[in-house]
Every structure is written in structure tokens, then in C-alpha cells.
Design an enzyme around this catalytic site. Structure first.
Site, PDB file in Angstrom:
ATOM      1  N   ASN A   8       1.025  -1.284  -0.165  1.00  0.00           N
ATOM      2  CA  ASN A   8      -0.212   0.249   0.148  1.00  0.00           C
ATOM      3  C   ASN A   8       0.779   0.920  -0.637  1.00  0.00           C
ATOM      4  O   ASN A   8       1.175   1.373   1.216  1.00  0.00           O
ATOM      5  CB  ASN A   8      -1.469   0.034   1.140  1.00  0.00           C
ATOM      6  CG  ASN A   8      -1.738   1.375   1.733  1.00  0.00           C
ATOM      7  OD1 ASN A   8      -1.630   2.035   0.105  1.00  0.00           O
ATOM      8  ND2 ASN A   8      -2.564   1.369   1.608  1.00  0.00           N
ATOM      9  N   ARG A  89      -2.503  -2.061  -3.383  1.00  0.00           N
ATOM     10  CA  ARG A  89      -3.462  -1.217  -3.196  1.00  0.00           C
ATOM     11  C   ARG A  89      -4.050  -0.137  -3.877  1.00  0.00           C
ATOM     12  O   ARG A  89      -2.676   0.768  -4.867  1.00  0.00           O
ATOM     13  CB  ARG A  89      -3.636  -0.743  -2.158  1.00  0.00           C
ATOM     14  CG  ARG A  89      -5.165  -0.039  -2.108  1.00  0.00           C
ATOM     15  CD  ARG A  89      -5.208   0.465  -0.530  1.00  0.00           C
ATOM     16  NE  ARG A  89      -6.091   1.632  -0.164  1.00  0.00           N
ATOM     17  CZ  ARG A  89      -6.267   2.395   0.694  1.00  0.00           C
ATOM     18  NH1 ARG A  89      -5.292   3.107   0.929  1.00  0.00           N
ATOM     19  NH2 ARG A  89      -7.368   3.305   0.811  1.00  0.00           N
ATOM     20  N   HIS A 178     -12.863   2.299   0.634  1.00  0.00           N
ATOM     21  CA  HIS A 178     -12.857   1.238   1.719  1.00  0.00           C
ATOM     22  C   HIS A 178     -13.378  -0.276   1.192  1.00  0.00           C
ATOM     23  O   HIS A 178     -13.247  -0.815   1.732  1.00  0.00           O
ATOM     24  CB  HIS A 178     -13.055   1.252   2.918  1.00  0.00           C
ATOM     25  CG  HIS A 178     -12.740   2.551   3.595  1.00  0.00           C
ATOM     26  ND1 HIS A 178     -13.552   3.897   4.431  1.00  0.00           N
ATOM     27  CD2 HIS A 178     -11.676   3.173   3.496  1.00  0.00           C
ATOM     28  CE1 HIS A 178     -12.567   4.658   5.157  1.00  0.00           C
ATOM     29  NE2 HIS A 178     -11.423   3.729   4.512  1.00  0.00           N
ATOM     30  N   LEU A 206     -15.108   2.283  11.067  1.00  0.00           N
ATOM     31  CA  LEU A 206     -15.402   3.434  11.452  1.00  0.00           C
ATOM     32  C   LEU A 206     -13.108   3.623  12.202  1.00  0.00           C
ATOM     33  O   LEU A 206     -13.235   3.314  12.753  1.00  0.00           O
ATOM     34  CB  LEU A 206     -15.627   3.516  13.023  1.00  0.00           C
ATOM     35  CG  LEU A 206     -17.529   3.165  12.556  1.00  0.00           C
ATOM     36  CD1 LEU A 206     -18.640   3.467  13.539  1.00  0.00           C
ATOM     37  CD2 LEU A 206     -17.771   4.292  11.797  1.00  0.00           C
ATOM     38  N   ASN A 208     -10.105   6.130  11.302  1.00  0.00           N
ATOM     39  CA  ASN A 208      -9.110   7.286  10.575  1.00  0.00           C
ATOM     40  C   ASN A 208     -10.381   8.303   9.597  1.00  0.00           C
ATOM     41  O   ASN A 208     -11.145   9.308   9.849  1.00  0.00           O
ATOM     42  CB  ASN A 208      -7.857   7.601  10.448  1.00  0.00           C
ATOM     43  CG  ASN A 208      -7.768   8.700  11.425  1.00  0.00           C
ATOM     44  OD1 ASN A 208      -7.784   9.342  12.514  1.00  0.00           O
ATOM     45  ND2 ASN A 208      -6.357   8.651  11.355  1.00  0.00           N
ATOM     46  N   ARG A 238     -12.500  14.569   8.537  1.00  0.00           N
ATOM     47  CA  ARG A 238     -13.356  15.628   7.904  1.00  0.00           C
ATOM     48  C   ARG A 238     -14.724  15.263   7.933  1.00  0.00           C
ATOM     49  O   ARG A 238     -15.425  14.589   9.727  1.00  0.00           O
ATOM     50  CB  ARG A 238     -12.918  13.699   6.156  1.00  0.00           C
ATOM     51  CG  ARG A 238     -12.449  13.963   5.883  1.00  0.00           C
ATOM     52  CD  ARG A 238     -12.006  12.435   5.102  1.00  0.00           C
ATOM     53  NE  ARG A 238     -10.957  11.937   5.177  1.00  0.00           N
ATOM     54  CZ  ARG A 238     -10.472  11.035   4.628  1.00  0.00           C
ATOM     55  NH1 ARG A 238     -11.824   9.935   3.882  1.00  0.00           N
ATOM     56  NH2 ARG A 238      -9.456   9.534   4.932  1.00  0.00           N
ATOM     57  N   ASP A 280      -8.809  12.702  17.317  1.00  0.00           N
ATOM     58  CA  ASP A 280      -8.599  10.690  17.713  1.00  0.00           C
ATOM     59  C   ASP A 280      -9.558  10.781  18.754  1.00  0.00           C
ATOM     60  O   ASP A 280      -9.989  11.325  19.670  1.00  0.00           O
ATOM     61  CB  ASP A 280      -7.581  10.474  18.555  1.00  0.00           C
ATOM     62  CG  ASP A 280      -6.692   9.241  18.666  1.00  0.00           C
ATOM     63  OD1 ASP A 280      -7.418   8.096  18.886  1.00  0.00           O
ATOM     64  OD2 ASP A 280      -5.933   8.305  17.529  1.00  0.00           O
ATOM     65  N   ARG A 282      -9.747   8.750  21.206  1.00  0.00           N
ATOM     66  CA  ARG A 282      -9.612   7.751  22.586  1.00  0.00           C
ATOM     67  C   ARG A 282      -9.631   9.271  24.013  1.00  0.00           C
ATOM     68  O   ARG A 282     -10.169   8.862  24.097  1.00  0.00           O
ATOM     69  CB  ARG A 282      -8.217   7.372  22.427  1.00  0.00           C
ATOM     70  CG  ARG A 282      -8.005   5.779  21.781  1.00  0.00           C
ATOM     71  CD  ARG A 282      -6.781   5.698  21.408  1.00  0.00           C
ATOM     72  NE  ARG A 282      -6.372   6.156  20.155  1.00  0.00           N
ATOM     73  CZ  ARG A 282      -5.631   5.232  19.340  1.00  0.00           C
ATOM     74  NH1 ARG A 282      -4.846   4.265  19.639  1.00  0.00           N
ATOM     75  NH2 ARG A 282      -5.032   5.905  17.845  1.00  0.00           N
ATOM     76  N   GLY A 330     -14.765   1.322  15.346  1.00  0.00           N
ATOM     77  CA  GLY A 330     -15.952   0.224  14.940  1.00  0.00           C
ATOM     78  C   GLY A 330     -14.703  -0.975  16.083  1.00  0.00           C
ATOM     79  O   GLY A 330     -15.892  -1.384  17.109  1.00  0.00           O
ATOM     80  N   GLU A 383      -7.135  -5.750   5.056  1.00  0.00           N
ATOM     81  CA  GLU A 383      -7.342  -5.334   3.790  1.00  0.00           C
ATOM     82  C   GLU A 383      -6.560  -5.666   3.332  1.00  0.00           C
ATOM     83  O   GLU A 383      -5.975  -6.559   1.951  1.00  0.00           O
ATOM     84  CB  GLU A 383      -7.573  -3.219   3.648  1.00  0.00           C
ATOM     85  CG  GLU A 383      -8.430  -2.791   4.315  1.00  0.00           C
ATOM     86  CD  GLU A 383      -8.700  -1.384   4.852  1.00  0.00           C
ATOM     87  OE1 GLU A 383      -8.058  -1.424   5.859  1.00  0.00           O
ATOM     88  OE2 GLU A 383      -9.100  -0.799   4.144  1.00  0.00           O
TER      89      GLU A 383
HETATM   90  P1  ADP Z   1      -7.041   4.434   8.585  1.00  0.00           P
HETATM   91  O1  ADP Z   1      -6.192   3.566   8.752  1.00  0.00           O
HETATM   92  O2  ADP Z   1      -8.367   5.018   8.886  1.00  0.00           O
HETATM   93  O3  ADP Z   1      -5.720   5.425   9.218  1.00  0.00           O
HETATM   94  P2  ADP Z   1      -8.085   3.378  11.825  1.00  0.00           P
HETATM   95  O4  ADP Z   1      -8.666   2.222  11.517  1.00  0.00           O
HETATM   96  O5  ADP Z   1      -5.809   2.629  12.022  1.00  0.00           O
HETATM   97  O6  ADP Z   1      -7.241   3.876  10.854  1.00  0.00           O
HETATM   98  O7  ADP Z   1      -8.129   3.508  12.825  1.00  0.00           O
HETATM   99  C1  ADP Z   1      -7.805   4.781  13.834  1.00  0.00           C
HETATM  100  C2  ADP Z   1      -8.747   5.460  15.100  1.00  0.00           C
HETATM  101  O8  ADP Z   1      -9.238   4.423  15.733  1.00  0.00           O
HETATM  102  C3  ADP Z   1      -8.027   6.105  15.739  1.00  0.00           C
HETATM  103  O9  ADP Z   1      -8.124   7.499  15.067  1.00  0.00           O
HETATM  104  C4  ADP Z   1      -8.361   5.972  17.228  1.00  0.00           C
HETATM  105  O10 ADP Z   1      -9.544   7.656  16.722  1.00  0.00           O
HETATM  106  C5  ADP Z   1      -9.137   4.780  16.884  1.00  0.00           C
HETATM  107  N1  ADP Z   1      -8.489   3.707  17.353  1.00  0.00           N
HETATM  108  C6  ADP Z   1      -7.654   2.988  17.932  1.00  0.00           C
HETATM  109  N2  ADP Z   1      -7.883   2.866  18.942  1.00  0.00           N
HETATM  110  C7  ADP Z   1      -9.369   2.847  19.743  1.00  0.00           C
HETATM  111  C8  ADP Z   1      -9.607   2.567  21.188  1.00  0.00           C
HETATM  112  N3  ADP Z   1      -8.519   1.154  21.763  1.00  0.00           N
HETATM  113  N4  ADP Z   1     -10.487   3.166  21.471  1.00  0.00           N
HETATM  114  C9  ADP Z   1     -10.634   3.840  21.212  1.00  0.00           C
HETATM  115  N5  ADP Z   1     -10.449   4.258  19.657  1.00  0.00           N
HETATM  116  C10 ADP Z   1      -9.374   3.924  18.977  1.00  0.00           C
END
Ligand code: ADP
Length: 397
Positions: A8, A89, A178, A206, A208, A238, A280, A282, A330, A383
């Protein structure tokens, strides 16, 4: 047995996983970051070890050479000839590809036409391809498109209510993104349902970036992202959908250009914009737990945006057998999953098992109670494995 590299490539990064197929065992994985900057970072994991190298990584060619040298020098492969194929990808396949494809110069030419539809991603994906073709000229490459899974949508779901010529002349339509994740997760969900002849699945990816799709009998019926990955639900930074008239209004108020506003929609909105705290989940959860008003509002807004799509897709599918959560948020955010379900549980007779929802476990799992009309599931996305599977299938390895 075959060794397949799933790649990727982004504008300044390159993620990789080397799979042993068909066992799908990950032999090694890693990431090259900050390509083109002074301080590049190369991380490679294998055999429970992690090695990090900090050095200037001039371009993608250097990144690929670094990766291939590491595979041999670390004894992960004896020689590069062990690599049977590379799956890449590719974000945008337009309407040309409803399936993954073996790379040829003709395919590259077709894909290049979609660069203007995904200017941040497609050119970077193509640079990755070229770097591997140069380093491993005898190895075949496959493109796996983010958009392909969504090509089964019907006109009434992918057209915008704009003059029809903009679709025929300029390719303006909903594409969805996605795709590998929605496909992987829906396949897993159907397995968990016991492989019924017909199935109705709603996947909430769900992360980023975030998108939701409605999948009937394994095929995508509708999805929340659109012409670009900006449409749909609210995300980390976004906005998701907004009234288009807000753009010219804000351009006047802020005395700035359309691109400036688009930048705000893409990078300063979503959880970050509404909370003023962070993109984020978290950080939002931590502030929510402390009673921060904006964090509470952000969480409610997020949940509502997601639950509206679930309701809409329930209607479109004529019901739902499985509602699945995947990707960073998610898979991990129990309180947001609960808020989303709370919004719709009465309408759809969903009974969440709150203990299972909170329990930190890995792997595919059901988090609703037996009596729930819809099974709620958590399925960690993968993925990369979809890229490896398609590569093996197309090249008949
Ligand atoms: P992408 O691949 O779109 O960059 P991810 O699928 O890795 O994103 O998701 C990242 C997001 O998941 C983080 O920004 C955060 O908001 C959320 N995240 C990751 N770990 C946790 C957690 N333990 N609790 C809550 N949210 C989390």
C-alpha cells in the site's frame, strides 16, 4: 505455496505485508514513512521482533530497495526469487474495474486516467508499482482497487441529482472507498451467519476515514463515501456530508478560496472540528468521561450520523441480519458502539450485550444477545489479506 507481497504505497509512505499463501500467515510486515523527507523511518516486524531504521529515504525506489534488502539481509527470504507476486492497493479504478486486475501497460494507462479523481492516492500507488517493477522486473503485479467492490451499486444509488452530462462527460458519480475492507468484513460476517443463501449485512468501517456499506448476498448495494472519500459520515478530521451551499457562504465570510474550504472540510472538521480537542476517538472518549461538553456533543453527533446511515440501509436492504463494526474505532470504541445502537435499538429490536460490548477481546465476535433481531458483530478488518487473496486467485498461484 506462494509468497505474496501486499503493498500500500502512499505519497510519503509504503506499507507492506509478506504473506505465505494459501495459509495467509504473515511472514513479515512493516512500514516506510516520511519518504522524501530528511528523516525517513523504516520499520520491519518478523518473528515477534521489530527493527526500526532512521535514515533519509529519498524516494519510493529507495524505500523499495531498503525493504527488499532487509528481506534478504534479515534472512526472511533466502533470495528475492522466492517472492511470487506483488499485490498493490490502487485507490481508484473508476468504472473500468469492478474486479482486481493483473497489471499490464494497458492497465496502467487506464488507471492513470483516474488520477484526477484520486489525486492524493492513485499517483502514489503508481509510483509504488513502478519502483517494484524496476527492482523485481520478472515478478507479476496485481492491482486491487478500493472502488471495485462498490461497482455493483445501481444507478439510483450512485448517481447524483446533477445534470446527467456531468456523469457521462466528467465521470461525476458516487464511487465509494474502503472496498477491500467492506468486502473482507462482509465475507466474514456471512460465514458467521452460517453461509445462508441470502444475507443482508451492514458494515460500519469506522477508522480515521470512515464509511458504511449495505451488502446484499455478498454484493454492495450502497455505500456512504461518494465521488471522493469526503462524503458520508463524520470522520476524524473530515466533515462527511454538508450542505454544498455552505462552501460559497464560508468563502465570502472567511475571504478564502474553494480549495481552502475543502481543506477545512478534509482536515479541520469531523471529530477534531466539532470537539476542538482531537481527531482521535481515544482523546474524545477521555474528555467525554470527564464530562467535557464538546466531547459529549461530538460523540452524540458521531453516533447519530452513523445511526442515520444504518437506518437508511436497513430500509434499502429490506432488513438486516448482521450489523458489523470494524477498523480502529469500530473495533475498539465500546461507548460509541453503544451510543450508535442506543439510537436505533427500539426501531430495529437490537439487544446489545453490554458486557460483551465492553469486553476487550480479539478476533471475530458477536456482541448482541440471543434475542436481538439483528446480530451485532465486531470483525477486525484485514485489507491486506484481500490484496493477497486476489493476487493468488488472478495469477492462479
Ligand atoms: P485509518 O486506517 O483510517 O488511518 P484506523 O482504522 O487505524 O484508521 O483507525 C484509527 C482510529 O481508530 C484512531 O484515530 C482512533 O480514533 C481509533 N482508535 C484506535 N484505537 C482505539 C481505541 N482503543 N479506542 C477508541 N478508538 C480507537
Amino acid at each position: 505455496m506462494a509468497k505474496v507481497l501486499a503493498v500500500n504505497a502512499g505519497s510519503s509512505s509504503l506499507k507492506f505485508q509478506l504473506f505465505d499463501m494459501p495459509s495467509e500467515e504473515v511472514i513479515t510486515s512493516g512500514l516506510v514513512e516520511k519518504i522524501g523527507l530528511d528523516e525517513g523511518i523504516f520499520t520491519i516486524k518478523y518473528n515477534d521482533q521489530k527493527k526500526v531504521l532512521n535514515q533519509e529515504i529519498k524516494d519510493h525506489q529507495v524505500a523499495v530497495e531498503l525493504l527488499l534488502n532487509a528481506l534478504v539481509n534479515e534472512g526472511i527470504v533466502e533470495s528475492l526469487e522466492e517472492i511470487d507476486a506483488i499485490g498493490h492497493r490502487m485507490v481508484h479504478g473508476g468504472e473500468a474495474y469492478s474486479e482486481s486486475v493483473i497489471v499490464s501497460e494497458e492497465v496502467v494507462e487506464t488507471v492513470t486516467q483516474f488520477n484526477e479523481l484520486a489525486p492524493l492516492h492513485n499517483p502514489a500507488n503508481l509510483i509504488g508499482l513502478r519502483a517494484f517493477q524496476k527492482a523485481l522486473p520478472n515478478v507479476q503485479n496485481v492491482f486491487v482497487f478500493d472502488t471495485a467492490f462498490h461497482q455493483t451499486m445501481k444507478e439510483e444509488n450512485y448517481l447524483y441529482a446533477l445534470p446527467y452530462e456531468y456523469y457521462t462527460d466528467y465521470k461525476v458519480r458516487k464511487y465509494g472507498f474502503h472496498g477491500q475492507s467492506h468486502q473482507y468484513v462482509s465475507i466474514e460476517a456471512i460465514k458467521m451467519l452460517g453461509n445462508p443463501d441470502t444475507s443482508k449485512v451492514i458494515v460500519c468501517h469506522l477508522g480515521n476515514g470512515a464509511s458504511i456499506s449495505a451488502v446484499k448476498d455478498g454484493k454492495c448495494v450502497d455505500t456512504s463515501m461518494g465521488f471522493t472519500p469526503l462524503e458520508g459520515i463524520m470522520m476524524g478530521t473530515r466533515s462527511g456530508e454538508v450542505d454544498p451551499s455552505i462552501m460559497p457562504y464560508l468563502m465570502k465570510k472567511l475571504d478564502c478560496s474553494a480549495d481552502d474550504i475543502l481543506d477545512i472540510y478534509n482536515k479541520k472538521s469531523g471529530m477534531l472540528g466539532v470537539s476542538g480537542i482531537s481527531s482521535d476517538a481515544r482523546d474524545i472518549e477521555a474528555a467525554y468521561n470527564q464530562g467535557d461538553k464538546r466531547a459529549i456533543l461530538t460523540s452524540k453527533l458521531y453516533a447519530r450520523r452513523v445511526s442515520k446511515y444504518i437506518s437508511q440501509y436497513y430500509g434499502e436492504l429490506g432488513g438486516c441480519d448482521a450489523l458489523v463494526f470494524t477498523a480502529g474505532l469500530g473495533e475498539n470504541s465500546a461507548y460509541l458502539r453503544k451510543m450508535i445502537i442506543d439510537d436505533i435499538k427500539e426501531a430495529f429490536d437490537i439487544v446489545l450485550d453490554e458486557d460483551l460490548n465492553k469486553k476487550r477481546e480479539s478476533g471475530n465476535r458477536v456482541i448482541s444477545k440471543e434475542e436481538s433481531k439483528i446480530k451485532v458483530m465486531i470483525i477486525p478488518t484485514n485489507e491486506e489479506v484481500m490484496i493477497a487473496r486476489d493476487t493468488v486467485r488472478l495469477l492462479k498461484l
